[in-house]
Scaffold this motif. Structure first.
Motif, PDB file in Angstrom:
ATOM      1  N   SER A  47     -35.408   4.928 -24.568  1.00  0.00           N
ATOM      2  CA  SER A  47     -36.694   6.065 -24.436  1.00  0.00           C
ATOM      3  C   SER A  47     -36.362   7.185 -24.538  1.00  0.00           C
ATOM      4  CB  SER A  47     -36.968   5.894 -22.464  1.00  0.00           C
ATOM      5  OG  SER A  47     -35.783   6.724 -22.197  1.00  0.00           O
ATOM      6  N   GLY A  48     -35.207   6.693 -25.526  1.00  0.00           N
ATOM      7  CA  GLY A  48     -34.442   8.385 -25.930  1.00  0.00           C
ATOM      8  C   GLY A  48     -33.478   8.942 -24.829  1.00  0.00           C
ATOM      9  N   GLY A  49     -33.193   8.657 -23.863  1.00  0.00           N
ATOM     10  CA  GLY A  49     -32.565   9.897 -22.756  1.00  0.00           C
ATOM     11  C   GLY A  49     -30.664   9.756 -23.274  1.00  0.00           C
ATOM     12  N   TRP A  50     -30.402  10.598 -22.144  1.00  0.00           N
ATOM     13  CA  TRP A  50     -29.252  10.501 -21.668  1.00  0.00           C
ATOM     14  C   TRP A  50     -28.727  10.252 -20.748  1.00  0.00           C
ATOM     15  CZ3 TRP A  50     -27.421  14.333 -18.320  1.00  0.00           C
ATOM     16  CH2 TRP A  50     -25.789  14.532 -18.464  1.00  0.00           C
ATOM     17  N   TYR A  51     -27.868  10.313 -20.011  1.00  0.00           N
ATOM     18  CA  TYR A  51     -27.776   9.640 -19.116  1.00  0.00           C
ATOM     19  C   TYR A  51     -26.195   9.623 -18.415  1.00  0.00           C
ATOM     20  CZ  TYR A  51     -25.044   5.616 -20.742  1.00  0.00           C
ATOM     21  OH  TYR A  51     -24.535   4.653 -21.561  1.00  0.00           O
ATOM     22  N   ASP A  52     -26.459   9.961 -16.917  1.00  0.00           N
ATOM     23  CA  ASP A  52     -24.205  10.292 -16.401  1.00  0.00           C
ATOM     24  C   ASP A  52     -24.689   9.491 -15.705  1.00  0.00           C
ATOM     25  OD1 ASP A  52     -21.766  11.356 -16.098  1.00  0.00           O
ATOM     26  OD2 ASP A  52     -22.440  13.428 -14.862  1.00  0.00           O
ATOM     27  N   THR A  53     -23.298   9.131 -14.861  1.00  0.00           N
ATOM     28  CA  THR A  53     -23.066   7.756 -13.966  1.00  0.00           C
ATOM     29  C   THR A  53     -22.199   8.211 -12.915  1.00  0.00           C
ATOM     30  OG1 THR A  53     -23.198   6.476 -15.897  1.00  0.00           O
ATOM     31  CG2 THR A  53     -22.032   5.331 -13.245  1.00  0.00           C
ATOM     32  N   ALA A  54     -22.517   8.028 -11.655  1.00  0.00           N
ATOM     33  CA  ALA A  54     -21.704   8.840 -10.725  1.00  0.00           C
ATOM     34  C   ALA A  54     -21.108   7.930  -9.552  1.00  0.00           C
ATOM     35  CB  ALA A  54     -22.331  10.393  -9.885  1.00  0.00           C
ATOM     36  N   GLU A  55     -20.139   7.244  -9.483  1.00  0.00           N
ATOM     37  CA  GLU A  55     -20.279   6.553  -8.026  1.00  0.00           C
ATOM     38  C   GLU A  55     -19.594   6.647  -6.731  1.00  0.00           C
ATOM     39  OE1 GLU A  55     -16.378   4.337  -9.685  1.00  0.00           O
ATOM     40  OE2 GLU A  55     -17.713   3.254 -11.169  1.00  0.00           O
ATOM     41  N   VAL A  56     -20.133   6.517  -6.204  1.00  0.00           N
ATOM     42  CA  VAL A  56     -20.000   6.829  -4.479  1.00  0.00           C
ATOM     43  C   VAL A  56     -19.672   5.023  -3.895  1.00  0.00           C
ATOM     44  CG1 VAL A  56     -21.935   8.253  -4.288  1.00  0.00           C
ATOM     45  CG2 VAL A  56     -22.968   6.107  -3.805  1.00  0.00           C
ATOM     46  N   GLU A  61     -24.276   6.243   0.481  1.00  0.00           N
ATOM     47  CA  GLU A  61     -24.718   7.522   0.210  1.00  0.00           C
ATOM     48  C   GLU A  61     -24.517   7.324  -0.890  1.00  0.00           C
ATOM     49  OE1 GLU A  61     -21.151   6.472   2.835  1.00  0.00           O
ATOM     50  OE2 GLU A  61     -21.333   5.431   1.022  1.00  0.00           O
ATOM     51  N   ILE A  62     -25.743   6.930  -1.644  1.00  0.00           N
ATOM     52  CA  ILE A  62     -26.679   7.139  -2.728  1.00  0.00           C
ATOM     53  C   ILE A  62     -27.296   7.962  -3.001  1.00  0.00           C
ATOM     54  CG2 ILE A  62     -28.372   5.636  -4.553  1.00  0.00           C
ATOM     55  CD1 ILE A  62     -26.110   3.159  -4.240  1.00  0.00           C
ATOM     56  N   PRO A  63     -28.715   8.011  -1.458  1.00  0.00           N
ATOM     57  CA  PRO A  63     -29.470   8.832  -1.764  1.00  0.00           C
ATOM     58  C   PRO A  63     -28.494  10.547  -1.227  1.00  0.00           C
ATOM     59  CG  PRO A  63     -29.844   7.236  -0.127  1.00  0.00           C
ATOM     60  CD  PRO A  63     -28.976   6.893  -0.793  1.00  0.00           C
ATOM     61  N   SER A  64     -28.320  10.478  -0.382  1.00  0.00           N
ATOM     62  CA  SER A  64     -27.306  11.864  -0.459  1.00  0.00           C
ATOM     63  C   SER A  64     -26.829  11.986  -1.724  1.00  0.00           C
ATOM     64  CB  SER A  64     -25.722  11.626   0.372  1.00  0.00           C
ATOM     65  OG  SER A  64     -26.272  11.105   2.169  1.00  0.00           O
ATOM     66  N   ALA A  65     -26.382  11.520  -2.571  1.00  0.00           N
ATOM     67  CA  ALA A  65     -25.563  12.032  -4.095  1.00  0.00           C
ATOM     68  C   ALA A  65     -26.793  12.802  -4.626  1.00  0.00           C
ATOM     69  CB  ALA A  65     -24.767  10.616  -5.019  1.00  0.00           C
ATOM     70  N   ILE A  66     -28.088  11.832  -4.745  1.00  0.00           N
ATOM     71  CA  ILE A  66     -28.771  11.832  -5.249  1.00  0.00           C
ATOM     72  C   ILE A  66     -29.379  13.356  -4.938  1.00  0.00           C
ATOM     73  CG2 ILE A  66     -31.798  11.389  -5.446  1.00  0.00           C
ATOM     74  CD1 ILE A  66     -30.161   8.584  -6.223  1.00  0.00           C
ATOM     75  N   GLY A  67     -29.386  13.447  -3.457  1.00  0.00           N
ATOM     76  CA  GLY A  67     -30.517  14.496  -2.722  1.00  0.00           C
ATOM     77  C   GLY A  67     -29.512  15.866  -3.516  1.00  0.00           C
ATOM     78  N   ILE A  68     -28.031  15.564  -3.325  1.00  0.00           N
ATOM     79  CA  ILE A  68     -27.353  16.911  -4.182  1.00  0.00           C
ATOM     80  C   ILE A  68     -27.645  16.993  -5.223  1.00  0.00           C
ATOM     81  CG2 ILE A  68     -24.353  17.414  -4.168  1.00  0.00           C
ATOM     82  CD1 ILE A  68     -24.165  15.922  -1.912  1.00  0.00           C
ATOM     83  N   ALA A  69     -27.830  15.987  -6.019  1.00  0.00           N
ATOM     84  CA  ALA A  69     -28.132  16.544  -7.595  1.00  0.00           C
ATOM     85  C   ALA A  69     -29.250  17.333  -7.899  1.00  0.00           C
ATOM     86  CB  ALA A  69     -27.851  15.213  -8.305  1.00  0.00           C
ATOM     87  N   GLY A  70     -30.230  17.081  -6.907  1.00  0.00           N
ATOM     88  CA  GLY A  70     -31.704  17.223  -6.939  1.00  0.00           C
ATOM     89  C   GLY A  70     -31.341  18.269  -6.876  1.00  0.00           C
ATOM     90  N   ARG A  71     -30.696  18.818  -5.993  1.00  0.00           N
ATOM     91  CA  ARG A  71     -30.647  20.656  -5.628  1.00  0.00           C
ATOM     92  C   ARG A  71     -29.831  21.071  -6.199  1.00  0.00           C
ATOM     93  NH1 ARG A  71     -29.970  17.941  -0.547  1.00  0.00           N
ATOM     94  NH2 ARG A  71     -27.955  18.518  -0.587  1.00  0.00           N
ATOM     95  N   MET A  72     -29.025  20.689  -6.978  1.00  0.00           N
ATOM     96  CA  MET A  72     -27.908  21.129  -7.641  1.00  0.00           C
ATOM     97  C   MET A  72     -27.689  20.963  -8.998  1.00  0.00           C
ATOM     98  SD  MET A  72     -24.943  21.209  -4.426  1.00  0.00           S
ATOM     99  CE  MET A  72     -23.352  22.585  -4.826  1.00  0.00           C
ATOM    100  N   SER A  73     -28.389  20.377  -9.508  1.00  0.00           N
ATOM    101  CA  SER A  73     -28.227  20.254 -10.899  1.00  0.00           C
ATOM    102  C   SER A  73     -29.635  19.894 -11.680  1.00  0.00           C
ATOM    103  CB  SER A  73     -27.784  18.834 -10.906  1.00  0.00           C
ATOM    104  OG  SER A  73     -28.637  17.853 -10.835  1.00  0.00           O
TER     105      SER A  73
END
Length: 183
Positions: A47-56, A61-73
């Motif tokens: 799609s022409g996108g860029w990605y980063d990967t985070a492990e939990v 813990e996946i929803p919490s990590a996404i929630g944190i990233a949504g607020r802080m990134s």
């Protein structure tokens, strides 16, 4: 069996600016996680996108990590990847239901999330679903996130200029006094 059924797949969305996507993965079953990640990365790159990967540590813990990233990134979309295999206790239901519920709640708050957390009965089912050359559920989760992002960008653009704007002179109601603050 789902693999014998043909499914319709939406065409890949296009973007003027490549999306930034965060893949959050619980690598409890490393081989399955790696296959899911490979499928997701391929879809994001296509799609022409860029990605980063985070492990939990686990699927909970996946929803919490996404929630944190949504607020802080500043990621545009999120892909949730992991695998939960039924065991001998009710822990399976808790992990499946709560991780899914957490992602749904984040999505309802406006985050563009593709859910690729496999919930299966055995390792064989997980392998078939994770295989990028098979059911490719990692790629499907990335595609879902990208489709939601495309809708978000489409609908978000239509909101420009909406909100309270003081009336201009030509729009004043006849007979109404002028606002002293605007004159």
């Amino acid at each position: 069996m789902a693999s014998a059924t043909e499914h319709y797949t939406l065409p890949r969305p296009t973007f003027e600016e490549g999306p930034k996507v965060l893949i959050v993965v619980a690598p409890y079953y490393r081989a399955i996680a790696d296959a899911l990640i490979a499928g997701a990365r391929a879809e994001i790159e296509a799609s022409g996108g860029w990605y980063d990967t985070a492990e939990v540590p686990g699927a909970l813990e996946i929803p919490s990590a996404i929630g944190i990233a949504g607020r802080m990134s500043d990621f545009d979309a999120y892909v949730a990847l992991g695998c939960v295999i039924r065991g001998e206790t009710t822990h399976y239901e808790t992990v499946c239901n709560d991780s899914s519920r957490g992602l749904t709640l984040l999505g309802l708050q406006g985050l563009c999330i593709g859910n690729g957390i496999l919930t299966v009965e055995n390792m064989g089912q997980a392998e078939v679903r994770a295989d990028p050359d098979g059911q490719n559920k990692g790629g499907g989760a990335a595609a879902a996130a990208l489709h939601l992002l495309a809708l978000s960008r489409k609908w978000g653009a239509s909101r420009k200029g909406i909100g309270f704007v003081p009336a201009r002179e030509e729009y004043r109601i006849a007979g109404q006094p002028e606002d002293p603050q605007t004159t």
